[in-house]
Design a protein around this motif. Structure first.
Motif, PDB file in Angstrom:
ATOM      1  N   ALA A 186       2.143  -7.981  -7.711  1.00  0.00           N
ATOM      2  CA  ALA A 186       2.064  -6.705  -8.421  1.00  0.00           C
ATOM      3  C   ALA A 186       0.668  -6.349  -8.904  1.00  0.00           C
ATOM      4  O   ALA A 186       0.382  -5.177  -9.151  1.00  0.00           O
ATOM      5  CB  ALA A 186       3.022  -6.734  -9.623  1.00  0.00           C
ATOM      6  N   ARG A 242      -2.594   0.558  -5.539  1.00  0.00           N
ATOM      7  CA  ARG A 242      -1.508   0.269  -6.488  1.00  0.00           C
ATOM      8  C   ARG A 242      -1.765  -1.021  -7.259  1.00  0.00           C
ATOM      9  O   ARG A 242      -1.491  -1.101  -8.460  1.00  0.00           O
ATOM     10  CB  ARG A 242      -0.188   0.154  -5.718  1.00  0.00           C
ATOM     11  N   ILE A 243      -2.303  -2.028  -6.602  1.00  0.00           N
ATOM     12  CA  ILE A 243      -2.429  -3.362  -7.180  1.00  0.00           C
ATOM     13  C   ILE A 243      -3.687  -3.542  -8.021  1.00  0.00           C
ATOM     14  O   ILE A 243      -3.677  -4.246  -9.030  1.00  0.00           O
ATOM     15  CB  ILE A 243      -2.385  -4.416  -6.045  1.00  0.00           C
ATOM     16  N   ARG A 299       4.843  -3.772   5.362  1.00  0.00           N
ATOM     17  CA  ARG A 299       6.184  -3.940   4.784  1.00  0.00           C
ATOM     18  C   ARG A 299       6.140  -3.775   3.276  1.00  0.00           C
ATOM     19  O   ARG A 299       5.265  -4.324   2.603  1.00  0.00           O
ATOM     20  CB  ARG A 299       6.750  -5.316   5.144  1.00  0.00           C
ATOM     21  N   LYS A 300       7.092  -3.024   2.758  1.00  0.00           N
ATOM     22  CA  LYS A 300       7.173  -2.793   1.318  1.00  0.00           C
ATOM     23  C   LYS A 300       8.402  -3.498   0.761  1.00  0.00           C
ATOM     24  O   LYS A 300       9.423  -3.573   1.428  1.00  0.00           O
ATOM     25  CB  LYS A 300       7.258  -1.293   1.027  1.00  0.00           C
ATOM     26  N   PRO A 301       8.323  -3.951  -0.509  1.00  0.00           N
ATOM     27  CA  PRO A 301       7.113  -4.033  -1.326  1.00  0.00           C
ATOM     28  C   PRO A 301       6.361  -5.330  -1.055  1.00  0.00           C
ATOM     29  O   PRO A 301       6.931  -6.287  -0.550  1.00  0.00           O
ATOM     30  CB  PRO A 301       7.680  -4.034  -2.749  1.00  0.00           C
ATOM     31  N   TRP A 302       5.072  -5.341  -1.417  1.00  0.00           N
ATOM     32  CA  TRP A 302       4.329  -6.586  -1.350  1.00  0.00           C
ATOM     33  C   TRP A 302       4.820  -7.509  -2.465  1.00  0.00           C
ATOM     34  O   TRP A 302       5.157  -7.034  -3.564  1.00  0.00           O
ATOM     35  CB  TRP A 302       2.844  -6.329  -1.553  1.00  0.00           C
ATOM     36  N   ILE A 346       2.671 -11.864   3.643  1.00  0.00           N
ATOM     37  CA  ILE A 346       2.451 -10.424   3.463  1.00  0.00           C
ATOM     38  C   ILE A 346       2.111  -9.797   4.803  1.00  0.00           C
ATOM     39  O   ILE A 346       1.102 -10.137   5.430  1.00  0.00           O
ATOM     40  CB  ILE A 346       1.327 -10.123   2.454  1.00  0.00           C
ATOM     41  N   ALA A 402      -1.761   1.197   5.173  1.00  0.00           N
ATOM     42  CA  ALA A 402      -0.939   0.448   4.225  1.00  0.00           C
ATOM     43  C   ALA A 402      -1.796  -0.407   3.301  1.00  0.00           C
ATOM     44  O   ALA A 402      -1.509  -0.541   2.100  1.00  0.00           O
ATOM     45  CB  ALA A 402       0.063  -0.427   4.976  1.00  0.00           C
ATOM     46  N   ARG A 419      -3.203   1.950   0.598  1.00  0.00           N
ATOM     47  CA  ARG A 419      -2.168   2.375  -0.353  1.00  0.00           C
ATOM     48  C   ARG A 419      -1.851   1.271  -1.350  1.00  0.00           C
ATOM     49  O   ARG A 419      -1.766   1.500  -2.565  1.00  0.00           O
ATOM     50  CB  ARG A 419      -0.893   2.780   0.384  1.00  0.00           C
ATOM     51  N   ASN A 420      -1.651   0.062  -0.842  1.00  0.00           N
ATOM     52  CA  ASN A 420      -1.272  -1.042  -1.716  1.00  0.00           C
ATOM     53  C   ASN A 420      -2.435  -1.511  -2.583  1.00  0.00           C
ATOM     54  O   ASN A 420      -2.226  -1.898  -3.735  1.00  0.00           O
ATOM     55  CB  ASN A 420      -0.716  -2.194  -0.881  1.00  0.00           C
TER      56      ASN A 420
END
Length: 200
Positions: A96, A124-125, A90-93, A86, A117, A120-121
């Motif tokens: 999920a 989401r996670i 870089r997207k996507p991780w 990771i 980043a 942000r992730n």
């Protein structure tokens, strides 16, 4: 045969202090994602101490992932997953969902875009109430930065102008934008901080 295990003296010095904080932060069970796991020494220490949790290490560097796998094999721990590649930017991780996220000593040794980043992730996670745990040196409003941290900051910037100690208020602002609470801060040895955000 040469071992792939990397060893960092700082990990030996700070792992027990970090574990003490994590015991009051992490859930009793679930999946814990570590970003920028480095050598893997932290995650095997935490996984050994908290067998009810499953740990997912990650790192963008091949040498680090080899070290993580070697430490995992050496300890024989079954609650550590194989490391993921990771790069936070870089997207996507390749994951999920997680029940908690750890990031130790990355924010000051990476460009600011990496922190953006990460937030942000993480937003989401992580689900509601899940912790995002950060560790490292920070600048704080109305707090005099220790001379050792000022020297460390100068050294980092000499190696890469995009690196350096961050203002905790700036990191907290990014966390709020990503849906997190304000920070719970615990002073740590050697002028570091444990910083915990909770997903709102």
């Amino acid at each position: 045969m040469t071992s792939h295990r990397l060893q960092y003296p700082a990990t030996q010095r700070n792992r027990d202090a970090i574990l003490e904080v994590l015991r009051g932060v992490l859930p009793p069970s679930g999946l814990v994602l570590e970003i920028a796991s480095g050598s893997g020494e932290h995650i095997v220490h935490f996984a050994n101490a908290m067998p009810g949790l499953t740990f997912q290490p990650s790192d963008p560097e091949d040498a680090a992932r080899l070290s993580i796998a070697a430490w995992t094999a050496e300890t024989g721990l079954s609650n550590i997953r194989p490391p993921l590649a990771i790069d936070v930017r870089r997207k996507p991780w390749p994951i999920a969902q997680a029940d908690a996220m750890l990031c130790i000593n990355m924010i000051h040794i990476s460009p600011w875009e990496a922190t953006q980043a990460l937030m942000r992730n993480a937003g989401r996670i992580l689900s509601k109430g899940a912790p995002l745990y950060l560790y490292g040196p920070y600048r704080q409003k109305d707090v005099v930065t220790a001379d050792s941290n000022e020297a460390f900051d100068a050294d980092l910037k000499s190696r890469n102008p995009q690196w350096g100690l961050r203002q905790l208020d700036d990191v907290a602002a990014l966390a709020r934008e990503a849906g997190f609470s304000g920070p719970a801060v615990t002073p740590m040895p050697a002028n570091n901080l444990s910083v915990v955000f909770r997903r709102m």
